[in-house]
Design an enzyme around this catalytic site. Structure first.
Site, PDB file in Angstrom:
ATOM      1  N   CYS A 155      49.065   5.123 -17.522  1.00  0.00           N
ATOM      2  CA  CYS A 155      49.010   6.217 -18.497  1.00  0.00           C
ATOM      3  C   CYS A 155      48.678   7.477 -17.699  1.00  0.00           C
ATOM      4  O   CYS A 155      48.956   7.529 -16.498  1.00  0.00           O
ATOM      5  CB  CYS A 155      48.021   5.919 -19.620  1.00  0.00           C
ATOM      6  SG  CYS A 155      46.307   5.633 -19.118  1.00  0.00           S
TER       7      CYS A 155
HETATM    8  O1  LIG Z   1      43.803   7.450 -21.176  1.00  0.00           O
HETATM    9  C1  LIG Z   1      44.742   8.056 -21.744  1.00  0.00           C
HETATM   10  C2  LIG Z   1      45.901   8.491 -21.019  1.00  0.00           C
HETATM   11  O2  LIG Z   1      45.597   9.270 -19.896  1.00  0.00           O
HETATM   12  C3  LIG Z   1      47.012   9.109 -21.830  1.00  0.00           C
HETATM   13  O3  LIG Z   1      48.156   9.065 -21.038  1.00  0.00           O
HETATM   14  C4  LIG Z   1      46.804  10.556 -22.237  1.00  0.00           C
HETATM   15  O4  LIG Z   1      45.967  10.596 -23.305  1.00  0.00           O
HETATM   16  P1  LIG Z   1      45.629  11.995 -24.035  1.00  0.00           P
HETATM   17  O5  LIG Z   1      46.939  12.608 -24.464  1.00  0.00           O
HETATM   18  O6  LIG Z   1      44.750  11.603 -25.182  1.00  0.00           O
HETATM   19  O7  LIG Z   1      44.913  12.876 -23.025  1.00  0.00           O
END
Ligand SMILES: O=C[C@H](O)[C@H](O)COP(=O)(O)O
Length: 151
Positions: A68
């Protein structure tokens, strides 16, 4: 070794690179990509991370690589699935210990925090590590399993 990969739209580009690396690795028998397929798919990271961890918990995969933005949300999500241990590991030593100390099935990366070549090197190393169920670390990991089983 069967590996499931997944990412949200922040991590999809790195996920696809790691997936292709794993598919070219003769040590890996099977790579299942649970998505997202591209950045236009804005499904939230827990949906992907939980699905991947559940596949491991059902015995359909041995390990997971989740991406992520930071790797944090994917690790939190995967760790909610009983029996699954997941961690962000942006350095070689942590990736090694996540297997040898913690018997983590899942490694996560933050595409906004690590370069693709470093992530690929870590994954290639990580595939080669094995947990020793007879090690002193195994009794420590067993405490986590006992807690899960009791609650
Ligand atoms: O942990 C969450 C991830 O980094 C995600 O890709 C992004 O989350 P957000 O849009 O809530 O920052």
């Amino acid at each position: 070794m069967r590996i499931v990969v997944a990412a949200d739209n922040a991590g999809v580009e790195l996920k696809n690179q790691l997936r292709d690396l794993l598919r070219a690795d003769e040590r890996v028998a099977e790579v299942t990509d649970l998505g997202v397929p591209d950045a236009a798919d804005d499904r939230a990271y827990p949906l992907l991370g939980l699905a991947a961890a559940e596949a491991i918990a059902r015995g359909e995969a041995d390990r997971g690589v989740l991406v992520c933005g930071t790797g944090i949300g994917m690790a939190i999500s995967a760790n909610k699935v009983p029996g699954v241990r997941a961690t962000v590991a942006h350095d070689s030593y942590s990736a090694e210990r996540s297997i040898k100390s913690n018997d983590c099935q899942v490694i996560t990366f933050g595409a906004r925090a690590i370069g693709p070549e470093v992530a690929k090197k870590i994954v290639a190393e990580w595939v080669g590590y094995r947990f020793d169920p007879a090690s002193a670390s195994a009794t420590k990991v067993a405490h986590i399993t006992e807690y899960e089983n009791a609650h």
